[in-house]
Design an enzyme around this catalytic site. Structure first.
Site: not given
Length: 339
Positions: A173, A200, A271
């Site tokens: 992230s 991601d 996610h």
């Protein structure tokens, strides 16, 4: 109707925070004591006992168990090279967590355990949680200074004997962008990171960028990306040398719920699939993908060949790769996932 819906939502929150039996009877969404953990952290300036200062960024060094580790403040990172268990010529992985995460979260514990089981790496965990808590916009402006501080620390490690040939940076992230900034600074100083992996990579605030250039294929010799929540929490475009798109790279990933309350633990399922897939690949999970122009071509079988997603991805890969996964562990389907 609005009042009824609001009452139900309010009751859902109250049922978790106060364990109200009356509200629990009305609750139909899957919630737990951890559901609002991420939301609570948004309103916390730092984790308990930490300071919102660059000097309080830490690097954790893990040995033979998740509990057996030492931490070093970022400016004293070279001290870890004095640990007799640290092998300078052994490949080293540096994992960088995401927004409002701490090292003890399931993501960190799962990834560390995967690398311990693998046994082939020095395991370093960058703990920048002291600057990753609070509102999202404020944390966005921390990415560049944190990345620069980390890059300078890794440079000191390299100059003291850390083997750059075996260096692998992995970021989840927002952590992917922190790792990219660090790698970018190192490259400007003459040290190019061999491999940089984005799990991601965060989308909001980076596409388009508000303050920091997002991770891209210029940041390392090989940049591979796993997309699992494209267009929401994760990036929706190809951003590396090799971009992997399990289940088309977006919600809903198999096994994740189709409807959840925003920003709850359950809402991050898609996610977080990225680090779950990665951890499984570190443990030998066989994620076979096919190189295709898009997911429709993948479903029709109009593809060019196979490749491995995860730790086994070859550095010469270029392009977009698609595959399917299972709804629960083990997620890897081997050859079945590529058809």
């Amino acid at each position: 109707m609005f009042e009824v819906k609001f009452k139900r939502y309010y009751c859902l929150v109250i049922s978790v925070l106060t364990a109200s039996a009356e509200c629990q009877r009305e609750s139909s969404l899957p919630l737990s004591k951890d559901s609002f953990q991420q939301i609570q952290r948004i309103f916390m300036p730092t984790p308990r006992g930490r300071k919102a200062e660059l000097s309080d960024i830490r690097i954790n060094y893990y040995r033979d168990s998740v509990r057996n580790h030492s931490y070093y403040r970022i400016q004293d990172a070279v001290s870890l090279l004095s640990d007799p268990t640290f092998e300078r010529q052994k490949p080293t992985v540096i994992y960088v967590h995401g927004y409002v995460e701490v090292t003890s979260d399931e993501s960190g514990a799962t990834l560390v355990q995967a690398y311990i089981t693998n046994g082939g790496f020095n395991i370093l965990f960058l703990d920048w949680s002291n600057l990753a808590f609070g509102d999202y916009i404020s944390v966005l402006f921390n990415i560049k200074p944190v990345g620069h501080e980390v890059g300078r620390a890794i440079l000191r490690l390299l100059k003291q004997g850390l083997n750059i040939q075996g260096l692998h940076m992995v970021g989840h992230s927002m952590g992917a962008h922190v790792a990219a900034v660090a790698a970018r600074l190192m490259k400007a100083r003459g040290y190019t990171v061999p491999r940089l992996t984005a799990l991601d990579a965060a989308h909001p605030g980076f596409y388009p960028p508000i303050q920091t250039v997002p991770i891209n294929s210029k940041d390392a010799d090989f940049v591979d990306v796993i997309h699992t929540d494209g267009g929401w929490f994760g990036a929706s475009a190809s951003i590396g040398h090799a971009d992997f798109w399990p289940n088309d790279g977006m919600a809903k990933q198999p096994g994740c719920l189709p409807f959840t309350l925003p920003l709850t633990f359950e809402n991050f399922c898609n996610h977080w699939r990225s680090w779950q897939y990665w951890a499984e690949s570190v443990n030998g999970g066989n994620f076979v993908a096919r190189k295709c122009d898009n997911y429709d071509d993948f479903l029709r079988g109009n593809c060019y060949g196979t490749a491995y997603m995860g730790l086994a991805a070859a550095p010469e890969l270029r392009g977009n790769y698609y595959l399917r996964t299972a709804a629960q562990e083990p997620f890897a389907l081997g050859e079945r996932g590529a058809v």
